[in-house]
Design a protein around this motif. Sequence first.
Motif, short mmCIF file in Angstrom:
data_model
loop_
_atom_site.label_atom_id
_atom_site.label_comp_id
_atom_site.label_asym_id
_atom_site.label_seq_id
_atom_site.Cartn_x
_atom_site.Cartn_y
_atom_site.Cartn_z
N LEU A 1 -22.02 -11.66 -41.78
CA LEU A 1 -21.92 -10.11 -41.06
C LEU A 1 -22.21 -9.20 -40.09
O LEU A 1 -23.39 -9.48 -40.52
N GLY B 1 -17.22 -5.41 -47.31
CA GLY B 1 -16.39 -6.83 -47.09
C GLY B 1 -15.22 -7.12 -46.36
O GLY B 1 -14.25 -7.43 -46.01
N VAL C 1 -15.07 -8.90 -42.77
CA VAL C 1 -15.85 -10.24 -42.14
C VAL C 1 -14.07 -10.44 -41.95
O VAL C 1 -13.40 -10.07 -42.36
#
Length: 393
Positions: A230, A389, A392
């Motif tokens: 990431l 997240g 992602v």
Amino acid sequence: MTIKERIVEQKSKTQELVIIGGGIMGLMTAYYASALTEHIVILEKRMIGNQEASSFSFTRSMHTDYLDPLYARLAYEALGMWRELREKTGKSLLVDNGCLNIAKRTVTPELEETYTAKCYDVVEGLGLRPEKLSKEAFQKRYRQFDVDFGYLNSAGGYFNLRVIADTLVGLLRERGVQIIENVDTDEIVEEDNQVRISTNKGIFIAKQLVITPGGKWANEVLELVKGNELQLPIKLTQPESRYYYPEPDQREQFLPKNFPVFAYPDVGIYGHPIADEQKGAVKVAFYEPSDFEPDADGKIRGVADFVEECMPSLKSMRSEAVTDADKCFYDVVEDGDFVLGALPRYEHIFIGTGWHGAGYKFSPLIGKILSQLTLQNGTVYDIQQFNPGRFVK
Ligand SMILES: Cc1cc2nc3c(=O)[nH]c(=O)nc-3n(C[C@H](O)[C@H](O)[C@H](O)COP(=O)(O)OP(=O)(O)OC[C@H]3O[C@@H](n4cnc5c(N)ncnc54)[C@H](O)[C@@H]3O)c2cc1C
């Protein structure tokens, strides 16, 4: 000594929590965590108080004037925590002399459509009772400005950053938090339910790791995490700031008791009263507002334009660019939201960054949330919107 031997040596000292980055977010995380556990270490790459970090200037604004009610609520929640901390320490961490939000027709002709007007409704919706001010009210009470409309929100003011840093570091030392400076981290590995942080100052084993290295360095630190792919879409921008020095007979009207923190958010302007009487300077700053169209005519493109149009009383004063602080950057995330929560695919690594050049005011809340995430298996605050997240691919 081999890596294995160094690990064995450090194993006996497994830390409950290691924090990478000793800016305000790292310090506040340690502060709230230290109420829950011992064995906390802060690893700072430079020195606490270094001028490249955003957290160590002289003043920062506290305000609750956000168009997004979520951010307004979070800021108000954080304000309560600041007031508690001020009460507890007896230190002048925060001067809550209010925040004045302004607008002028020649700059933003549709006054009812301004950020200022819309924010008024949000703030009123929070039950904060902002005080609306007409042109006449400004002429009577705030002659420093030449504007047409505004409101005073008493849930605002400014922070004394030096006092805050000294107070927090003192409290952390009293509570036994280790602060290690000049640390270069080589590698971060999560394995066997813990995190290994290899540095020039030794290997640290932690049950939980928090990464708060500021937006400028966040991706650098993420690259050190083994297996992590990431990277965060953070853009760095630097505001323009100027000091204006009122003559002795003009000073009184720019002292905090007579002159609140102010903002013209439509055109990216904010300013602070004379916070340090010895220095005797009023600060005015300009940034490129990203969430609102700047004025259609492009009238205000910097501090000098704003002064010309809305604060002519400053025009004749001696002024200079701010060079003794604020060599730091706004950390603007692509979608405008904070990055706060667990690092995707890791159980014991959490990150907090991307504060949009406005994070200082939220720091007690962020510190509390990160301490809850790491030491209480979750937080009572709804931070889904800030989930790292979401980036992602
Ligand atoms: C000019 C300017 C004006 C601002 N005005 C306001 C305002 O009025 N109100 C407001 O609320 N907010 C404001 N902000 C935003 C606020 O200052 C920041 O959001 C906040 O200070 C960020 O804190 P931080 O701890 O995340 O990062 P930082 O303060 O940048 O601290 C990060 C620390 O981590 C360290 N570090 C980096 N890499 C590593 C590594 N690999 N290992 C160990 N340590 C590392 C750095 O040396 C640094 O000390 C402003 C910001 C700027 C730049």
